[in-house]
Design an enzyme around this catalytic site. Structure first.
Site, mmCIF file in Angstrom:
data_model
loop_
_atom_site.group_PDB
_atom_site.id
_atom_site.type_symbol
_atom_site.label_atom_id
_atom_site.label_comp_id
_atom_site.label_asym_id
_atom_site.label_seq_id
_atom_site.Cartn_x
_atom_site.Cartn_y
_atom_site.Cartn_z
ATOM 1 N N ASN A 22 114.514 6.308 89.677
ATOM 2 C CA ASN A 22 113.447 7.072 89.086
ATOM 3 C C ASN A 22 113.930 8.302 88.656
ATOM 4 O O ASN A 22 115.069 8.608 88.727
ATOM 5 C CB ASN A 22 112.484 7.297 90.443
ATOM 6 N N ARG A 90 117.073 -1.518 96.515
ATOM 7 C CA ARG A 90 116.274 -1.108 97.855
ATOM 8 C C ARG A 90 115.639 -2.632 98.476
ATOM 9 O O ARG A 90 115.204 -2.231 99.741
ATOM 10 C CB ARG A 90 114.994 -0.281 97.680
ATOM 11 N N HIS A 168 105.167 6.312 91.817
ATOM 12 C CA HIS A 168 104.522 5.604 93.120
ATOM 13 C C HIS A 168 103.124 6.432 93.307
ATOM 14 O O HIS A 168 103.018 7.721 92.985
ATOM 15 C CB HIS A 168 105.270 5.755 94.454
ATOM 16 N N CYS A 264 106.404 10.603 101.520
ATOM 17 C CA CYS A 264 107.380 9.398 101.447
ATOM 18 C C CYS A 264 107.960 9.324 102.668
ATOM 19 O O CYS A 264 108.696 8.089 102.942
ATOM 20 C CB CYS A 264 108.392 9.645 100.323
ATOM 21 N N ASN A 524 83.362 4.659 40.055
ATOM 22 C CA ASN A 524 82.657 5.193 38.947
ATOM 23 C C ASN A 524 83.975 5.639 38.099
ATOM 24 O O ASN A 524 83.955 5.442 36.969
ATOM 25 C CB ASN A 524 81.803 6.385 39.382
ATOM 26 N N ALA A 525 85.012 6.017 38.940
ATOM 27 C CA ALA A 525 86.103 6.757 38.050
ATOM 28 C C ALA A 525 87.123 5.782 37.129
ATOM 29 O O ALA A 525 87.414 6.101 36.151
ATOM 30 C CB ALA A 525 87.077 7.405 39.155
ATOM 31 N N HIS A 638 88.513 1.246 48.077
ATOM 32 C CA HIS A 638 87.945 -0.098 47.587
ATOM 33 C C HIS A 638 88.776 -0.978 48.022
ATOM 34 O O HIS A 638 88.062 -2.114 48.578
ATOM 35 C CB HIS A 638 87.599 -0.014 46.151
ATOM 36 N N ASP A 656 100.471 -0.103 45.206
ATOM 37 C CA ASP A 656 100.182 1.319 45.528
ATOM 38 C C ASP A 656 101.345 2.275 45.602
ATOM 39 O O ASP A 656 102.404 1.619 46.219
ATOM 40 C CB ASP A 656 99.304 1.746 46.834
#
Ligand code: ARG
Length: 702
Positions: A22, A90, A168, A264, A524-525, A638, A656
């Site tokens: 750990n 363990r 734990h 613990c 539109n552009a 779009h 792109d």
């Protein structure tokens, strides 16, 4: 009464930090002092003995973490669920603890091999005995929880640990008497936090800060009104005292080096049984079936990862590995999650991957009526681009009008049930909507084993594609365009104004003229700047031949808009001879339908621009029907809009200069998509050249 309470402890005779399992142990190997550890342990032992009885288990040489008896097992009444340690370091403690429990007359239950569970370190009773909080995520497996519920006959509430420092449950969570809870909320995922908040009222929740959490304040031993811990800030002490607790600090720094503290080091072995309560868990499971190149295409990894990342657990029930390179594999996997809600989240992602309900798990889809026009029931299933089927009255019904991000609406006709993708705003009263994730499957082609969707796109995230790479892509796209044109197929182009700014207008116009484009979608552009170029030679005021800004050129496009508005429409401008060339001109001349979808930043707009967004979306969707390929040219908005409306199987080519846009489109993960990160003007010029080459060769041959 207090003398009834018993704890199990283990002398630190063989305690040391011998390995790292750990984050606290890192850098601490053999750095703890045995003599200080013994002294600290003795003090703790002494304090606890003043309030309870302490039993001792004999420490064993070679098992340095045996001092942490919380991990021996979980005790309720005379029953124990023995720990199954996650780490081999363990696992050797298990028989020693087992022997001790048996010698004391406990009934010992053992989990199957490979189902780890680390005892009271990961499972804590509500101090009123109403239920058991059980942690998972690091040391214990969610799949252990149903067995624990059954053996101990209690309700188990599963909590998912997210921070490896708090590996734990007892490192970040401590139920106290009187229904109080001491805990560190950031150690848990969102679902677990909600569960905690549902069970423990706000005035009983003592949420601690990180500085207290990292000195193991939650790792406390609670005996009635006393709380024994390593260290608490003044603020925490005050809050505990206000709640009626007496705080006893006892330093345990040598044990912190192994990742443990007072809780613990102890195991409470007298947990009162509440016979009126019985086993329940919220854990929900489902079995899925997967077919395909599960290993080669990485499908199995993806599926198992998303189960675990989503907070679930799995058990592979069967795995039939395909023997030849091209033979698909098959697997059945049992998926479990701490609740139906979490399972649904995981399942919807598995369905997207192509997982189907195992036949014994084939169930009717769940449906709920539209509650109010234009809205879906809360739990509605969100569609994907993949062909989908839903189970209605025991049979699989194909979903029509497949697209992503829609709901699935069901109506019942004389010919049987009809299911179709429908935007939520289009739902009407009288329709049913598919909810949850049961009885839904998406069908994926068993992909070629060499095709790996993520890799296809990975070159793009590295930046601009290499020159040769772009050429290869262009060759492939040109080939497809020719093929589709010869078959009388349908190519849809979405284009942004960058196409014009980068000098691609003439090439796109030519593609339209030569019959390679069947539909044009934009805003539109694109039309404004195309017409600006046709009428005034500039694009956003920049001279397209000289490449320099023209004096006062930024007003050009407004003049152009005005001119078209006077004509009434783009088509009328063509008819009256005002507009004589360019992309829009070719569309009109070649009867290529177009939709210009408006936006907040539009100047004008042109009379053709559809400013009603819902109508624009509908017109887009309409023209996209039956498309074989979508060519997306430098228009993020779009293109993404179109991507959402298009089912899998339609080829998509996205060009792109920004890798982000291309990657965004690739998130669809469909195999038919190609991304090219390059200048769109350059791309179009290469494409036109390549088509020309293909066509002339073709003509000489014939
Ligand atoms: N070194 C031990 C481990 O990592 C510490 C155990 C602490 N015990 C506990 N219940 N939190 O397993």
């Amino acid at each position: 009464m207090t003398d009834q309470i018993r704890f199990l402890m283990c002398d630190p005779e063989h305690y040391d930090v011998d390995y790292v399992i750990n984050p606290w142990m890192e850098g601490n190997i053999h750095k703890s002092s045995r003599s200080i550890a013994v002294e600290q342990w003795n003090k703790l032992h002494h304090i606890i003995k003043e309030h309870a009885i302490v039993e001792l288990v004999k420490p064993e040489q070679g098992w340095p973490d045996m001092v942490f008896t919380a991990n021996a097992g979980l005790v309720l009444g005379k029953t124990v669920v023995l720990s199954r340690f996650y780490h081999p370091e363990r696992q050797g403690e298990e028989p020693h603890f087992k022997t001790w429990f048996e010698s004391q007359g406990f009934t010992v239950h053992e989990l199957p091999k490979d189902v780890p569970f680390e005892g009271a370190g990961d499972a804590l009773f509500d101090r009123e005995g109403r239920w058991l909080w059980a942690g998972y995520g690091f040391r214990s497996e969610l799949d252990a929880h149903p067995a624990i519920a059954e053996w101990l006959d209690v309700e188990v509430l599963s909590l998912r640990l997210m921070d490896e420092r708090f590996y734990h449950l007892d490192t970040c969570f401590c139920p106290l008497s009187g229904g109080y809870l001491l805990y560190y909320p950031p150690a848990f995922d969102g679902y677990s936090n909600r569960l905690i908040e549902m069970r423990v009222p706000a005035e009983k929740r003592i949420a601690i800060s990180e500085p207290d959490a990292v000195t193991f304040a939650c790792n406390a031993v609670n005996i009635n009104d006393i709380v024994i811990l390593n260290k608490a800030s003044q603020d925490l002490r005050n809050r505990l005292e206000t709640a009626g607790f007496r705080v006893i600090e006892t330093p345990l720094t040598e044990f912190l080096k192994a990742g443990g503290a007072s809780k613990c080091l102890t195991l409470r072995i007298t947990e009162p049984v509440r016979t009126e309560l019985h086993a329940t868990t919220q854990i929900d499971t489902r079995t899925i079936h997967m077919v395909g190149h599960l290993l080669d295409a990485g499908l199995m990894n993806r599926a198992l990862d998303l189960i675990v990342d989503g907070g679930g657990s799995f058990k592979v029930l069967n795995f039939n590995l395909g023997e030849q390179r091209q033979s698909p594999s098959e697997a059945d996997v049992k998926v479990s999650a701490p609740s139906a809600e979490v399972l649904d989240d995981i399942m919807s992602q598995l369905i997207d991957l192509g997982a189907i309900p195992a036949s014994e798990d084939e169930q009717e889809s769940r449906r709920e009526p539209v509650p109010q026009p234009g809205t879906a029931p809360d739990d509605f299933y969100v569609s994907t681009i993949y062909p989908t089927e839903v189970r209605i009255n025991g049979t699989w019904v194909k979903v029509q009008k497949q697209r992503m991000d829609a709901s699935i609406a069901v109506t019942y006709t004389d010919e049987g049930p009809v299911a179709q993708c429908k935007l939520i705003r289009d739902l009407v009263i009288g329709e049913d909507v598919i909810v949850g994730t049961r009885g839904i499957r998406t069908l994926h082609k068993v992909e070629n084993r060499d095709q790996k969707a993520p890799q296809e796109f990975s070159f793009m995230s590295g930046g601009v594609s290499s020159e040769r790479r772009v050429e290869l892509m262009v060759e492939q796209v040109a080939w497809e365009l020719r093929h589709i044109r010869d078959q009388g197929g349908k190519v849809v182009v979405t284009a942004g104004p960058v196409v014009i700014h980068t000098g691609g207008g003439q090439h796109l116009a030519r593609l339209i003229r030569e019959g390679y484009v069947q539909v044009l979608l934009g805003g539109n552009a694109i039309a404004v700047h195309d017409i600006e170029q046709a009428l005034m030679g500039t694009s956003l005021g920049v001279d397209m031949n000289q490449g320099v800004a023209v004096q006062g050129g930024h007003r050009h496009h407004l003049k152009v808009i005005n001119k078209i508005r006077r004509c009434g429409s783009i088509a009328q401008a063509v008819e009256s001879g005002v507009l004589t060339k360019g992309v829009m001109y070719e569309c009109v001349q070649n009867q290529v339908p177009f939709v210009l979808a408006g936006s907040i930043r539009d100047d004008g707009p042109l009379p053709d621009t559809q400013m009603n967004m819902i109508a624009a979306q509908q017109e887009y969707a309409q023209l996209l029907q039956g498309a074989d390929m979508v060519l997306m040219l430098s228009s993020m908005l779009h293109s993404i809009g179109v991507g959402n409306m298009t089912p899998a199987g339609v080829k998509m080519v996205c060009v792109d200069i920004s890798p982000a846009v291309v990657t965004k489109l690739s998130d669809r993960g469909s195999l038919e998509s190609i991304g090219v990160v390059t200048d769109v003007g350059l791309f179009l010029s290469l494409l036109v050249n390549q088509l020309h080459k293909l066509t002339t060769v073709y003509q000489t041959v014939s």
